[in-house]
Every structure is written in C-alpha cells, then in structure tokens.
Design a protein around this motif. Structure first.
Motif, mmCIF file in Angstrom:
data_model
loop_
_atom_site.group_PDB
_atom_site.id
_atom_site.type_symbol
_atom_site.label_atom_id
_atom_site.label_comp_id
_atom_site.label_asym_id
_atom_site.label_seq_id
_atom_site.Cartn_x
_atom_site.Cartn_y
_atom_site.Cartn_z
ATOM 1 N N LYS A 1 0.862 -1.175 0.000
ATOM 2 C CA LYS A 1 0.000 0.000 0.000
ATOM 3 C C LYS A 1 0.904 1.233 0.000
ATOM 4 C CE LYS A 1 -3.766 -2.316 2.465
ATOM 5 N NZ LYS A 1 -4.621 -2.325 3.690
ATOM 6 N N VAL A 2 1.054 1.832 -1.167
ATOM 7 C CA VAL A 2 1.962 2.965 -1.306
ATOM 8 C C VAL A 2 1.282 4.246 -0.834
ATOM 9 C CG1 VAL A 2 3.169 4.425 -2.969
ATOM 10 C CG2 VAL A 2 3.328 1.939 -3.143
ATOM 11 N N ILE B 1 5.682 13.065 -2.502
ATOM 12 C CA ILE B 1 4.268 13.198 -2.836
ATOM 13 C C ILE B 1 3.476 12.242 -1.953
ATOM 14 C CG2 ILE B 1 2.572 13.025 -4.697
ATOM 15 C CD1 ILE B 1 4.852 13.424 -6.669
ATOM 16 N N GLY B 2 2.334 12.701 -1.471
ATOM 17 C CA GLY B 2 1.497 11.853 -0.632
ATOM 18 C C GLY B 2 1.098 12.513 0.670
ATOM 19 N N PRO C 1 -5.470 8.790 6.081
ATOM 20 C CA PRO C 1 -4.862 7.553 6.606
ATOM 21 C C PRO C 1 -5.313 6.285 5.891
ATOM 22 C CG PRO C 1 -5.518 8.991 8.411
ATOM 23 C CD PRO C 1 -6.051 9.622 7.149
ATOM 24 N N HIS C 2 -6.553 6.253 5.374
ATOM 25 C CA HIS C 2 -7.059 5.035 4.727
ATOM 26 C C HIS C 2 -6.739 4.993 3.238
ATOM 27 C CE1 HIS C 2 -10.177 7.957 3.662
ATOM 28 N NE2 HIS C 2 -10.500 7.142 2.675
#
Length: 458
Positions: free
Chosen positions: A104-105, A120-121, A126-127
């Motif tokens: 899960k990136v 990035i991100g 959180p989900h």
C-alpha cells in the motif's frame, strides 16, 4: 512481441488466496424488442480472447449475466511488465481481497533530471493508498473468479476467427488448445474451433482479434522491467514508497520507476520514440536508483508493447475490443489496469443488457453503447494526460518544472483525488488561479534554464 519473462518461484507468503464468490449482484436487464430471440432456448455464446484484467472482468460479468462464456488465455502464468499500480477505488469496485495487494503505497518520490526529489502523498488520508499488485497474481484471481461464476476457461492460443456468412450467423473461433504438458503456451497445441455469437478481444497490444477485424494500427511504447530482489534492510525503504524518475537519461518521453512488490521491487522504464535504446534507458534507471537497490539480484526480466492511444476502430459487427487491445492506456502516467478491467466489465454489461441476460442476439449497436459510455466517462482523462505529456516531457528543463509543480499540496490533492477515485474533482477557483500562475512561472523558468543549458552546450 514475445515475452522475455523467465520463471521464478513465488514464496507462499506472497500468494493471494483463491477466488471466492463476488459480492456483486446478478445483473437483470431487458433487451430491445427488436433483438431476435435465440432459437431452441439456447443462451448467447461469447468468446473472450485474453485472460488479463480486461478479459477476466468481462468473462465474469458475462457469466453472471446469463451468457455462455468461454475465456481463452494462452499463458496462464503470464507476467506482463507492468508497474502494477491500481487506484483505491478498484479494490472496492471489483471486490478485490486485500491480500491481493502486495504493498500500500502512501509515499511517492518524484525525482527530476538533476536529482531534485519531491515527496508526494502528504495530502492522503490515513485510509488512502495506491495498491501495488503483481499481474500474474491479479490476472489469475480474476480468471478464477470468472470460472467460479460459470465461464469456461481454456488454455489456448487464439489464431483467427471467421465472420458469419448470413445475418445473425455464428462466428467461428480457431485456436490452438494446450494440454497440461504445454500449458506455458509456447509451442504445440491441438488445433480446435468453436462457434459463438460475439467476440470480445482482450488480447493485449498485439491483439490478433484487432488484426482480424481490421481495427487499424496505433503508436505503442515498449516497456522494459526487471524484478529485483534487494536486501531486507533496503526493502524497508520501499515498504510504503514508490519512486518515479524523469529525465532524458531514463526515457525521452516517459519515466523510469521503482515500484515495491511483495518481496522485491520492480525497476523499469518505457519509450515510444527510442525503442532501440530501451536497455540503455533501463541501465540509467538502475543507476539513478543504485544506492537504494545495491546488492539486489535480478529474478525476472520482462518486456512488452504498451498502446499509446485508442485504436481507430474498436467495434465491427459483433466483435469488439477492450483493455490494451482497444488502446486504453493513459499517456503521461501509463496507467492501464483499471481501465482494462473497467472496459471489460462495461462491455460485458452492454452485451448482457442487449441480449436480455443471454436470451436474445446482440447487434453492433449494443456494443457501441459500451464505447459511447466509456468515452463519455474517460475520454477527458486521456486528453488531459496527453497534453501534460506533450508539455512536461518534451525536455529536461520542462521535467524540472513538472517536478517543481508536484511539490504543491493543491496539485497533489487534485492529482490523488482524481487518480484514486477516477472522477473529475472540482477545484477551488482561487487555488486554480494560483496553480495556473505557478505553472506558467515553472514553465518560464524551465524555458530560461533550457536556453542557458543550450548556451553551455554550444
């Protein structure tokens, strides 16, 4: 193109669970009154050629909709050289078990030609995450689920089809049938044929179905990827992280990547314009990521063509194309898995609807309804990404500007919301104006930088 894949055993901890029943409800629809009812109470018969995400999703939806379905796949353990990224919405939309997702990136690192890195991100909840899958695992799961729904899955190589000689006549599908001793799909096989009412071509960029129907050619990229088993301490870095490298060294018109898998990373690149140099670009991608993958061992090498735009013709009579065979891969990002599965399901739903759950004959107009709806939903996405690729992948200076833009939180939020949920997200007008100004500023600086670099070169 012949696959360069070599076999590698997968540890039991990396294997996804067998396909079970999907939670998706059985489809019940009504066909047009003009649709001729099938004789002797038989069901509509459809051949799905190709067992990737497009073929698996199509075969499952057809079988659940009451259509007699045969799925033909030449290589059951095929490992397409694919980054393997899927949007979050695909997990729920296609009822994918979570153990199908290797990683899960939640962190993406974009690295410019001068090695400026942007994380990035930051805007992800959180989900939220980008799922990383292995195609051999995902494809097998979707085929298994189609089989559980009632589709017949055949290990064979599609050769050609014969069109019917009269209205509402049958298509004849010719293929090489492989037994267990030749299941790798490389050689041998017994020539067989069967009759169907319609054909769904889901057989990839080198589609034989497309060739038979005269779908026309399209420009394609060559993707090259190596699976690299790196030391456990280095794998920790990639636990929730993927990397994208841009620059003329890794690709003149695409990007290089390092994407995490179950117990290894996938290192790859692609190009449309300089296919003969693909191994040089791959070596450059490895070099850019050298410190993070040092000590790694290549366990598999893969190469495959990737379409760059939809084919000129995607429907002819009762034959249609989905997935890579139709050309549904986005520019700039190179995304194709979701659009393959989505197009396969949409096509199948159009056939089920047009045939009143397999009780009536379908017509070309039924298949064109799928095309119209797919284009309505996703054509703007393809055009926007085409423009982005032309603007920001044209030079190293433009790529520097692109990476600079990616540092903006608003850009990240808009990008991830659109990618993860496959919907156009309305922006804030003031932020849109700010983004436009920043984009122009980045491009101006990029142009100035390019001119200075040209002076130095001269």
């Amino acid at each position: 193109m012949t696959s360069l894949s070599s076999a590698v055993a997968l540890p039991s901890s990396c294997r996804a669970r067998p396909a079970g029943g999907s939670r998706r409800a059985r489809m019940v629809v009504t066909a047009a009154a003009s649709s001729p009812k099938l004789p002797n109470g038989r069901r509509l018969r459809v051949a799905v050629v190709g067992g990737g995400p497009a073929g698996g999703a199509a075969a499952e939806a057809l079988a659940k909709g009451g259509v007699e379905t045969v799925l033909i796949e030449r290589k059951m353990d095929n490992c397409k050289p694919c980054g393997g990224a899927i949007p979050l919405c695909m997990v729920s939309e296609f009822d994918l078990p979570l153990d199908l997702v290797d990683r899960k990136v939640r962190k993406m690192k974009m690295i410019s030609p001068s090695n400026v890195a942007v994380d990035i991100g930051r805007t992800l909840a959180p989900h939220e995450y980008i799922g990383m899958v292995r195609r051999e695992v995902l494809d097998a799961y979707l085929r298994s689920r189609a089989q559980s729904a009632g589709a017949e899955v055949v290990n064979g190589l599609f050769l050609r089809y014969e069109a019917p000689k009269e209205p509402n006549g049958s298509y004849v599908v010719h293929y090489n049938h492989y037994d267990s001793s030749s299941s790798n799909g490389k050689i041998g096989g017994e020539k067989r044929s069967f009759e169907v009412d319609a054909i769904v071509g889901a057989d990839g960029a080198n589609s034989r179905v497309a060739k038979d129907m005269g779908a026309g050619d399209y420009e394609y990229a060559i993707a090259f990827q190596e699976r690299v088993k790196i030391p456990d301490d280095k794998m920790v870095y990639y636990e929730e992280r993927a990397e994208m490298y841009v620059g003329d060294d890794v690709s003149p018109d695409f990007y290089g990547w390092v994407f995490p898998k179950c117990d290894h990373v996938a290192v790859g690149t692609g190009t449309v314009t300089h296919k003969a140099d693909i191994k040089k670009f791959q070596a450059a991608t490895r070099l850019r990521a050298k410190d993070k993958i040092e000590g790694g061992k290549i366990i598999r090498v893969e190469a495959h063509p990737i379409p760059e735009h939809p084919r000129p013709k995607r429907v002819s009579g009762r034959v249609t194309l989905v997935g890579d065979a139709a050309g549904y891969v986005t520019k700039c990002s190179g995304e194709g898995i979701y659009f393959a599965a989505k197009s396969g399901r949409m096509c199948a739903e159009a056939i089920v609807a047009g045939s009143a759950n397999g009780t009536r004959m379908v017509e070309e107009s039924d298949l064109r309804k799928y095309l119209a709806e797919f284009d309505r939903l996703y054509w703007p996405t393809y055009k926007v990404l085409d423009i982005l690729q032309k603007v920001f992948y044209r030079s190293n200076a433009a790529r520097e500007a692109f990476v600079e833009m990616c540092a903006d939180d608003y850009v990240q939020k808009m990008t991830f919301d659109s990618y993860l949920y496959k919907r156009v997200v309305p922006g804030n007008p003031l932020d849109d104006i700010k983004l436009a100004v920043n984009t122009i500023g980045s491009l101006v600086r990029a142009t100035a930088l390019r001119r200075e670099m040209e002076k130095v070169t001269l």
